[in-house]
Design an enzyme around this catalytic site. Structure first.
Site, PDB file in Angstrom:
ATOM      1  N   TYR A  24       0.859  -1.188   0.000  1.00  0.00           N
ATOM      2  CA  TYR A  24       0.000   0.000   0.000  1.00  0.00           C
ATOM      3  C   TYR A  24       0.898   1.242   0.000  1.00  0.00           C
ATOM      4  CZ  TYR A  24      -4.280   2.657   1.090  1.00  0.00           C
ATOM      5  OH  TYR A  24      -5.367   3.511   1.046  1.00  0.00           O
ATOM      6  N   GLY A  25       1.753   1.321  -1.028  1.00  0.00           N
ATOM      7  CA  GLY A  25       2.623   2.489  -1.189  1.00  0.00           C
ATOM      8  C   GLY A  25       2.019   3.423  -2.216  1.00  0.00           C
ATOM      9  N   SER A  26       2.859   4.064  -2.994  1.00  0.00           N
ATOM     10  CA  SER A  26       2.393   5.042  -3.972  1.00  0.00           C
ATOM     11  C   SER A  26       1.392   4.416  -4.958  1.00  0.00           C
ATOM     12  CB  SER A  26       3.606   5.610  -4.710  1.00  0.00           C
ATOM     13  OG  SER A  26       3.220   6.432  -5.763  1.00  0.00           O
ATOM     14  N   GLU A  83      12.949  -3.753  -5.773  1.00  0.00           N
ATOM     15  CA  GLU A  83      14.136  -4.445  -5.239  1.00  0.00           C
ATOM     16  C   GLU A  83      13.769  -5.471  -4.159  1.00  0.00           C
ATOM     17  OE1 GLU A  83      13.346  -1.291  -4.931  1.00  0.00           O
ATOM     18  OE2 GLU A  83      13.694  -0.615  -2.869  1.00  0.00           O
ATOM     19  N   LEU A  84      12.503  -5.472  -3.687  1.00  0.00           N
ATOM     20  CA  LEU A  84      12.088  -6.461  -2.680  1.00  0.00           C
ATOM     21  C   LEU A  84      11.256  -7.587  -3.286  1.00  0.00           C
ATOM     22  CD1 LEU A  84      10.895  -4.319   0.391  1.00  0.00           C
ATOM     23  CD2 LEU A  84      13.102  -5.407  -0.002  1.00  0.00           C
ATOM     24  N   GLN A  85      10.763  -7.369  -4.507  1.00  0.00           N
ATOM     25  CA  GLN A  85       9.761  -8.288  -5.074  1.00  0.00           C
ATOM     26  C   GLN A  85      10.254  -9.731  -5.172  1.00  0.00           C
ATOM     27  OE1 GLN A  85       8.151  -6.720  -8.714  1.00  0.00           O
ATOM     28  NE2 GLN A  85       7.401  -4.847  -7.737  1.00  0.00           N
ATOM     29  N   HIS A 107       5.444  -2.751 -13.331  1.00  0.00           N
ATOM     30  CA  HIS A 107       6.723  -2.461 -13.981  1.00  0.00           C
ATOM     31  C   HIS A 107       7.366  -3.818 -14.279  1.00  0.00           C
ATOM     32  CE1 HIS A 107      10.509  -0.750 -15.052  1.00  0.00           C
ATOM     33  NE2 HIS A 107      11.108  -0.915 -13.887  1.00  0.00           N
ATOM     34  N   GLY A 133       1.682   7.002  -8.383  1.00  0.00           N
ATOM     35  CA  GLY A 133       0.457   6.449  -7.817  1.00  0.00           C
ATOM     36  C   GLY A 133      -0.500   7.503  -7.260  1.00  0.00           C
ATOM     37  N   ASP A 190      10.950   2.551 -19.769  1.00  0.00           N
ATOM     38  CA  ASP A 190      10.634   3.164 -18.474  1.00  0.00           C
ATOM     39  C   ASP A 190      11.922   3.530 -17.728  1.00  0.00           C
ATOM     40  OD1 ASP A 190       8.417   3.679 -16.458  1.00  0.00           O
ATOM     41  OD2 ASP A 190       9.773   2.428 -15.277  1.00  0.00           O
TER      42      ASP A 190
HETATM   43  P1  NDP Z   1       6.326   2.052  -2.659  1.00  0.00           P
HETATM   44  O1  NDP Z   1       7.710   1.933  -2.133  1.00  0.00           O
HETATM   45  O2  NDP Z   1       5.666   3.397  -2.659  1.00  0.00           O
HETATM   46  O3  NDP Z   1       5.352   1.066  -1.878  1.00  0.00           O
HETATM   47  C1  NDP Z   1       5.655  -0.255  -1.569  1.00  0.00           C
HETATM   48  C2  NDP Z   1       4.856  -0.700  -0.361  1.00  0.00           C
HETATM   49  O4  NDP Z   1       5.117  -2.077  -0.128  1.00  0.00           O
HETATM   50  C3  NDP Z   1       5.226   0.036   0.918  1.00  0.00           C
HETATM   51  O5  NDP Z   1       4.063   0.425   1.610  1.00  0.00           O
HETATM   52  C4  NDP Z   1       6.018  -1.016   1.684  1.00  0.00           C
HETATM   53  O6  NDP Z   1       5.935  -0.870   3.090  1.00  0.00           O
HETATM   54  C5  NDP Z   1       5.295  -2.282   1.264  1.00  0.00           C
HETATM   55  N1  NDP Z   1       6.041  -3.509   1.544  1.00  0.00           N
HETATM   56  C6  NDP Z   1       7.373  -3.693   1.617  1.00  0.00           C
HETATM   57  N2  NDP Z   1       7.658  -4.984   1.889  1.00  0.00           N
HETATM   58  C7  NDP Z   1       6.483  -5.638   2.008  1.00  0.00           C
HETATM   59  C8  NDP Z   1       6.111  -6.998   2.304  1.00  0.00           C
HETATM   60  N3  NDP Z   1       7.034  -7.944   2.540  1.00  0.00           N
HETATM   61  N4  NDP Z   1       4.798  -7.331   2.353  1.00  0.00           N
HETATM   62  C9  NDP Z   1       3.864  -6.402   2.141  1.00  0.00           C
HETATM   63  N5  NDP Z   1       4.144  -5.088   1.871  1.00  0.00           N
HETATM   64  C10 NDP Z   1       5.435  -4.708   1.815  1.00  0.00           C
HETATM   65  O7  NDP Z   1       6.343   1.425  -4.134  1.00  0.00           O
HETATM   66  P2  NDP Z   1       5.791   2.073  -5.508  1.00  0.00           P
HETATM   67  O8  NDP Z   1       4.313   2.209  -5.421  1.00  0.00           O
HETATM   68  O9  NDP Z   1       6.609   3.245  -5.896  1.00  0.00           O
HETATM   69  O10 NDP Z   1       6.165   0.923  -6.553  1.00  0.00           O
HETATM   70  C11 NDP Z   1       5.431  -0.281  -6.644  1.00  0.00           C
HETATM   71  C12 NDP Z   1       5.570  -0.820  -8.065  1.00  0.00           C
HETATM   72  O11 NDP Z   1       4.958   0.085  -8.969  1.00  0.00           O
HETATM   73  C13 NDP Z   1       7.011  -0.985  -8.539  1.00  0.00           C
HETATM   74  O12 NDP Z   1       7.069  -2.110  -9.372  1.00  0.00           O
HETATM   75  C14 NDP Z   1       7.243   0.269  -9.358  1.00  0.00           C
HETATM   76  O13 NDP Z   1       8.247   0.130 -10.354  1.00  0.00           O
HETATM   77  C15 NDP Z   1       5.867   0.432  -9.996  1.00  0.00           C
HETATM   78  N6  NDP Z   1       5.563   1.782 -10.457  1.00  0.00           N
HETATM   79  C16 NDP Z   1       5.711   2.842  -9.593  1.00  0.00           C
HETATM   80  C17 NDP Z   1       5.405   4.106 -10.002  1.00  0.00           C
HETATM   81  C18 NDP Z   1       5.435   5.248  -9.033  1.00  0.00           C
HETATM   82  O14 NDP Z   1       5.143   6.326  -9.458  1.00  0.00           O
HETATM   83  N7  NDP Z   1       5.762   5.106  -7.764  1.00  0.00           N
HETATM   84  C19 NDP Z   1       4.964   4.388 -11.393  1.00  0.00           C
HETATM   85  C20 NDP Z   1       4.719   3.182 -12.189  1.00  0.00           C
HETATM   86  C21 NDP Z   1       5.063   1.942 -11.717  1.00  0.00           C
HETATM   87  P3  NDP Z   1       7.049   0.013   3.859  1.00  0.00           P
HETATM   88  O15 NDP Z   1       6.935   1.395   3.331  1.00  0.00           O
HETATM   89  O16 NDP Z   1       6.674  -0.130   5.284  1.00  0.00           O
HETATM   90  O17 NDP Z   1       8.377  -0.613   3.507  1.00  0.00           O
HETATM   91 MG    MG Z   2       8.279   5.286 -15.078  1.00  0.00          MG
END
Ligand code: NDP
Ligand code: MG
Length: 338
Positions: A24-26, A83-85, A107, A133, A190
């Protein structure tokens, strides 16, 4: 090139399925809230005890660990940091995927560079919004959308494209346009875009301009407005109507300077460097560097981030923005909620 719009897309295949948004990030914030508003059954996963978990619960979602969410889901959208996926895939996603499930990404990095290799009976697609996001959410709530890319990596069920299109429409992308591509093309373009132009190119250009003026004895505040703050106003004009639209709006003097000096700033040497950056993406050396950086606990990432935060331009901007309180209203990024 075919572009899909809302009118071409049936959302029904999606409304019968449970979608798990991992992270639940961006992007996770944008996808989950938009899908729910599009009447899709959404569950969310994040780090237990973390801030994002609380934010998702406060937004009314059922929140689970990744393993628990994957077990319940027909569609698993992986919105964890790239990098965690691979690690989370190994420990929590892969072992719990339902047979015939759909595994999705925003991505292509981990699939394209072979960090995640799903079994052949799992469907794999990508819906990659071409925007952050928070904007994916902000545009949706205004009745608009962010253009997105769709790619299919494997399709044992035979309907992955319909599911992918429905997903893209569910997050609002069908209002702006959905383009079909491949994991390879999305990943390479990208990475190139964000490195050479959007994030890397633009910030280095702005800072180089700021530093040139400050080193020549001009006030940092002047330099900030000229080289950084005003960038948005220029970009808004380009966003609205292309480069010619911007040139129509600025003065003739600015336009003459743009036409004759711009190509000197972005010289052949710069273009040559862009080509090397693209090559490092295509031959996998950037991917390898980034994967090893993560394994080493991010020393370069952390040091350069801190150095960037301490730059005079950042302090100068902070002070100038205090005098523009309207910038704080209607912010896309509200760290208490998203
Ligand atoms: P973020 O870093 O914003 O969000 C990732 C979330 O995952 C965080 O809330 C993090 O928690 C959580 N997390 C980390 N480890 C775990 C786990 N083991 N289990 C459950 N949740 C976990 O990522 P983005 O939204 O930026 O990116 C996500 C994907 O979207 C990537 O593949 C990126 O390339 C793609 N993307 C991103 C764009 C963007 O604008 N941001 C645009 C287009 C694609 P915590 O913060 O506590 O670590
Ligand atoms: Mg991009």
């Amino acid at each position: 090139m075919k572009v899909y719009y809302e009118k071409d897309i049936d959302l029904k295949p999606l409304t019968k399925k449970t979608v798990a948004i991992l992270g639940y990030g961006s992007q996770g914030f944008g996808h989950s809230n938009n899908l729910r508003d599009s009447k899709v059954n959404v569950i969310v996963s994040d780090m237990k005890g973390g801030k994002a978990w609380e934010k998702a619960e406060a937004a009314g979602f059922k929140v689970f660990t990744a393993a628990e969410a994957v077990k319940q889901a027909d569609i698993v959208m992986v919105l964890l940091p790239d990098e965690l996926q691979a690690d989370v895939y190994k420990s929590e996603i892969g072992p719990n995927l339902k047979k015939g499930a759909y595994l999705a990404f925003a991505h292509g990095f981990n699939i394209h560079y072979g960090q995640i290799i799903p079994p052949s009976d799992v469907n794999v697609f990508m819906v990659a919004p071409k925007g952050p996001g928070h904007l994916v959410r902000g545009e949706y709530t205004k009745g608009r959308g962010v253009p997105s890319l769709l790619a299919i990596h494997q399709d044992p069920s035979g309907d992955t494209k319909e599911i992918g299109l429905a997903y893209a429409a569910g997050i609002g992308a069908g209002r702006a346009g959905i383009i079909e591509t491949t994991f390879k093309e999305e990943t390479e373009t990208d990475l190139f875009g964000e490195q050479a132009v959007l994030c890397g190119g633009v910030t280095s250009l702005m800072l180089a301009g700021f530093e040139t003026l400050v080193h020549a004895g001009y006030a940092p505040e002047m330099a900030y407005f000229e080289c950084i703050h005003e960038m948005k106003l220029i970009i808004d004009l380009i966003y609205e109507g292309g480069i010619s639209n911007m040139r129509y709006s600025v003065s003739n003097t600015a336009q003459f300077g743009d036409l004759t000096r711009g190509p000197r700033v972005i010289s052949d040497a710069v273009k040559c460097e862009m080509k090397s950056i693209l090559k490092e993406i295509q031959d996998g050396s950037f991917a390898k560097e980034w994967i090893l950086e993560k394994k080493a606990n991010m020393p370069v990432f952390n040091a350069l981030t801190r150095k960037g935060e301490a730059h005079l331009a950042e302090k100068t901007g902070q002070n100038l923005r205090k005098m523009m309180p309207w910038l704080q209203k209607e912010k896309l990024v509200d760290k208490s909620k998203n």
